[in-house]
Scaffold this motif. Structure first.
Motif, PDB file in Angstrom:
ATOM      1  N   ARG A   1       0.858  -1.182   0.000  1.00 49.89           N
ATOM      2  CA  ARG A   1       0.000   0.000   0.000  1.00 49.89           C
ATOM      3  C   ARG A   1       0.900   1.240   0.000  1.00 49.89           C
ATOM      4  O   ARG A   1       1.461   1.608   1.027  1.00 49.89           O
ATOM      5  N   PHE A   2       1.027   1.854  -1.178  1.00 48.15           N
ATOM      6  CA  PHE A   2       1.910   2.999  -1.361  1.00 48.15           C
ATOM      7  C   PHE A   2       1.124   4.303  -1.409  1.00 48.15           C
ATOM      8  O   PHE A   2       0.003   4.347  -1.930  1.00 48.15           O
ATOM      9  N   LEU A   3       1.753   5.347  -0.907  1.00 54.66           N
ATOM     10  CA  LEU A   3       1.247   6.705  -1.047  1.00 54.66           C
ATOM     11  C   LEU A   3       2.392   7.561  -1.555  1.00 54.66           C
ATOM     12  O   LEU A   3       3.478   7.560  -0.965  1.00 54.66           O
ATOM     13  N   ILE A   4       2.157   8.265  -2.655  1.00 50.96           N
ATOM     14  CA  ILE A   4       3.125   9.238  -3.165  1.00 50.96           C
ATOM     15  C   ILE A   4       2.629  10.624  -2.785  1.00 50.96           C
ATOM     16  O   ILE A   4       1.479  10.974  -3.068  1.00 50.96           O
ATOM     17  N   ILE A   5       3.507  11.392  -2.161  1.00 49.34           N
ATOM     18  CA  ILE A   5       3.194  12.781  -1.824  1.00 49.34           C
ATOM     19  C   ILE A   5       3.992  13.647  -2.800  1.00 49.34           C
ATOM     20  O   ILE A   5       5.216  13.578  -2.839  1.00 49.34           O
ATOM     21  N   GLY A   6       3.276  14.421  -3.581  1.00 46.91           N
ATOM     22  CA  GLY A   6       3.929  15.264  -4.584  1.00 46.91           C
ATOM     23  C   GLY A   6       3.315  15.009  -5.949  1.00 46.91           C
ATOM     24  O   GLY A   6       2.767  13.934  -6.200  1.00 46.91           O
ATOM     25  N   GLY A   7       3.420  15.986  -6.830  1.00 45.29           N
ATOM     26  CA  GLY A   7       2.807  15.854  -8.136  1.00 45.29           C
ATOM     27  C   GLY A   7       3.680  16.329  -9.281  1.00 45.29           C
ATOM     28  O   GLY A   7       3.209  16.511 -10.396  1.00 45.29           O
ATOM     29  N   GLY A   8       4.984  16.490  -9.015  1.00 46.37           N
ATOM     30  CA  GLY A   8       5.903  16.979 -10.037  1.00 46.37           C
ATOM     31  C   GLY A   8       6.641  15.862 -10.757  1.00 46.37           C
ATOM     32  O   GLY A   8       6.179  14.717 -10.804  1.00 46.37           O
ATOM     33  N   ASN A   9       7.805  16.197 -11.309  1.00 48.15           N
ATOM     34  CA  ASN A   9       8.588  15.239 -12.103  1.00 48.15           C
ATOM     35  C   ASN A   9       9.050  14.025 -11.305  1.00 48.15           C
ATOM     36  O   ASN A   9       9.039  12.908 -11.809  1.00 48.15           O
ATOM     37  N   VAL A  10       9.476  14.240 -10.062  1.00 50.20           N
ATOM     38  CA  VAL A  10       9.940  13.114  -9.239  1.00 50.20           C
ATOM     39  C   VAL A  10       8.767  12.175  -8.950  1.00 50.20           C
ATOM     40  O   VAL A  10       8.891  10.954  -9.065  1.00 50.20           O
ATOM     41  N   ALA A  11       7.630  12.734  -8.600  1.00 46.05           N
ATOM     42  CA  ALA A  11       6.427  11.924  -8.350  1.00 46.05           C
ATOM     43  C   ALA A  11       6.020  11.172  -9.618  1.00 46.05           C
ATOM     44  O   ALA A  11       5.621   9.999  -9.550  1.00 46.05           O
ATOM     45  N   LEU A  12       6.133  11.815 -10.753  1.00 47.86           N
ATOM     46  CA  LEU A  12       5.804  11.177 -12.027  1.00 47.86           C
ATOM     47  C   LEU A  12       6.710   9.966 -12.253  1.00 47.86           C
ATOM     48  O   LEU A  12       6.244   8.891 -12.644  1.00 47.86           O
ATOM     49  N   HIS A  13       8.002  10.124 -11.998  1.00 46.66           N
ATOM     50  CA  HIS A  13       8.940   9.014 -12.169  1.00 46.66           C
ATOM     51  C   HIS A  13       8.573   7.850 -11.246  1.00 46.66           C
ATOM     52  O   HIS A  13       8.528   6.695 -11.674  1.00 46.66           O
ATOM     53  N   LYS A  14       8.282   8.141  -9.978  1.00 44.58           N
ATOM     54  CA  LYS A  14       7.905   7.087  -9.019  1.00 44.58           C
ATOM     55  C   LYS A  14       6.606   6.421  -9.451  1.00 44.58           C
ATOM     56  O   LYS A  14       6.460   5.198  -9.363  1.00 44.58           O
ATOM     57  N   ALA A  15       5.662   7.204  -9.941  1.00 48.48           N
ATOM     58  CA  ALA A  15       4.380   6.661 -10.408  1.00 48.48           C
ATOM     59  C   ALA A  15       4.592   5.696 -11.576  1.00 48.48           C
ATOM     60  O   ALA A  15       3.979   4.628 -11.628  1.00 48.48           O
ATOM     61  N   LYS A  16       5.481   6.059 -12.492  1.00 49.18           N
ATOM     62  CA  LYS A  16       5.781   5.175 -13.633  1.00 49.18           C
ATOM     63  C   LYS A  16       6.355   3.854 -13.154  1.00 49.18           C
ATOM     64  O   LYS A  16       5.969   2.786 -13.636  1.00 49.18           O
ATOM     65  N   VAL A  17       7.297   3.909 -12.209  1.00 47.77           N
ATOM     66  CA  VAL A  17       7.938   2.692 -11.692  1.00 47.77           C
ATOM     67  C   VAL A  17       6.907   1.796 -11.015  1.00 47.77           C
ATOM     68  O   VAL A  17       6.849   0.585 -11.273  1.00 47.77           O
ATOM     69  N   LEU A  18       6.093   2.368 -10.148  1.00 51.17           N
ATOM     70  CA  LEU A  18       5.084   1.568  -9.443  1.00 51.17           C
ATOM     71  C   LEU A  18       4.089   0.963 -10.425  1.00 51.17           C
ATOM     72  O   LEU A  18       3.758  -0.225 -10.346  1.00 51.17           O
ATOM     73  N   SER A  19       3.627   1.764 -11.364  1.00 50.91           N
ATOM     74  CA  SER A  19       2.663   1.287 -12.357  1.00 50.91           C
ATOM     75  C   SER A  19       3.244   0.172 -13.215  1.00 50.91           C
ATOM     76  O   SER A  19       2.591  -0.848 -13.462  1.00 50.91           O
ATOM     77  N   LYS A  20       4.482   0.347 -13.663  1.00 46.91           N
ATOM     78  CA  LYS A  20       5.139  -0.659 -14.505  1.00 46.91           C
ATOM     79  C   LYS A  20       5.256  -1.999 -13.781  1.00 46.91           C
ATOM     80  O   LYS A  20       5.235  -3.055 -14.396  1.00 46.91           O
ATOM     81  N   ASN A  21       5.359  -1.944 -12.455  1.00 50.77           N
ATOM     82  CA  ASN A  21       5.479  -3.154 -11.650  1.00 50.77           C
ATOM     83  C   ASN A  21       4.140  -3.602 -11.065  1.00 50.77           C
ATOM     84  O   ASN A  21       4.098  -4.402 -10.132  1.00 50.77           O
ATOM     85  N   ASN A  22       3.051  -3.063 -11.621  1.00 48.48           N
ATOM     86  CA  ASN A  22       1.692  -3.425 -11.208  1.00 48.48           C
ATOM     87  C   ASN A  22       1.445  -3.222  -9.720  1.00 48.48           C
ATOM     88  O   ASN A  22       0.804  -4.051  -9.070  1.00 48.48           O
ATOM     89  N   ILE A  23       1.974  -2.143  -9.187  1.00 49.33           N
ATOM     90  CA  ILE A  23       1.786  -1.819  -7.780  1.00 49.33           C
ATOM     91  C   ILE A  23       0.777  -0.674  -7.677  1.00 49.33           C
ATOM     92  O   ILE A  23       0.995   0.405  -8.226  1.00 49.33           O
ATOM     93  N   TYR A  24      -0.302  -0.928  -6.963  1.00 47.91           N
ATOM     94  CA  TYR A  24      -1.334   0.085  -6.751  1.00 47.91           C
ATOM     95  C   TYR A  24      -0.797   1.156  -5.807  1.00 47.91           C
ATOM     96  O   TYR A  24      -0.102   0.860  -4.836  1.00 47.91           O
TER      97      TYR A  24
END
Length: 163
Positions: free
Chosen positions: A15-38
């Motif tokens: 169960r992940f929570l990303i705080i932030g909405g900029g480039n760094v958050a975008l990169h983390k979101a891509k990694v989590l999504s690519k690994n099928n992590i909600y």
């Protein structure tokens, strides 16, 4: 730096929570999504591309109550006040933190993974240089034969027949 060890682990229903909405958050979101992590994301400002990776987004200021069910917290906001709140919260709550661009405060790091289905190689710099880890990951990827998944399936059948 604290005494830390590196151990790649398989996460079951993280169960992940990303705080932030900029480039760094975008990169983390891509990694989590690519690994099928909600994951959930919260930030007052959000890059449009982030919406490609999750629909669980709250466009508002972060408050500690937003952690709720999350165990892994990624602070990609660059906000030191949020970092201090999270560190204080962690002392009394069971969470793991990743503070982007501050490896000394991280409980976990993201490794650069090769993109094979059944064979993965993870490269880590313990948070010090994601660009270098990606470069070495790409070099490792080139060493892996194109038909590796076929080879692994064949070897798996042999292994199962020997058990």
């Amino acid at each position: 730096m604290k005494n830390k060890s590196t151990l790649p682990i398989l996460l079951t229903n993280p169960r992940f929570l990303i705080i932030g909405g900029g480039n760094v958050a975008l990169h983390k979101a891509k990694v989590l999504s690519k690994n099928n992590i909600y994951f959930k994301l919260i930030s007052p400002k959000i890059k449009k591309d982030i919406y490609k990776y999750t629909s669980d987004i709250k466009q508002k200021k972060f408050k500690l109550k937003h952690i709720k069910d999350s165990t892994y917290i990624i602070n990609a906001s660059g906000n030191n006040k949020i970092t201090k709140k999270l560190i204080k919260y962690k002392k009394k709550n069971n969470i793991l933190l990743n503070i982007s661009n501050n490896p000394n405060l991280c409980d976990f790091y993201f490794m650069a993974l090769t993109s094979n289905k059944n064979l993965q190689i993870a490269v880590s710099s313990n948070g010090y240089s994601p660009k270098i880890t990606m470069s070495y990951r790409d070099k490792c990827q080139k060493l892996i034969p194109k038909n590796i998944n076929k080879q692994l399936k064949k070897l798996s059948k042999i292994r199962k027949s020997n058990i």
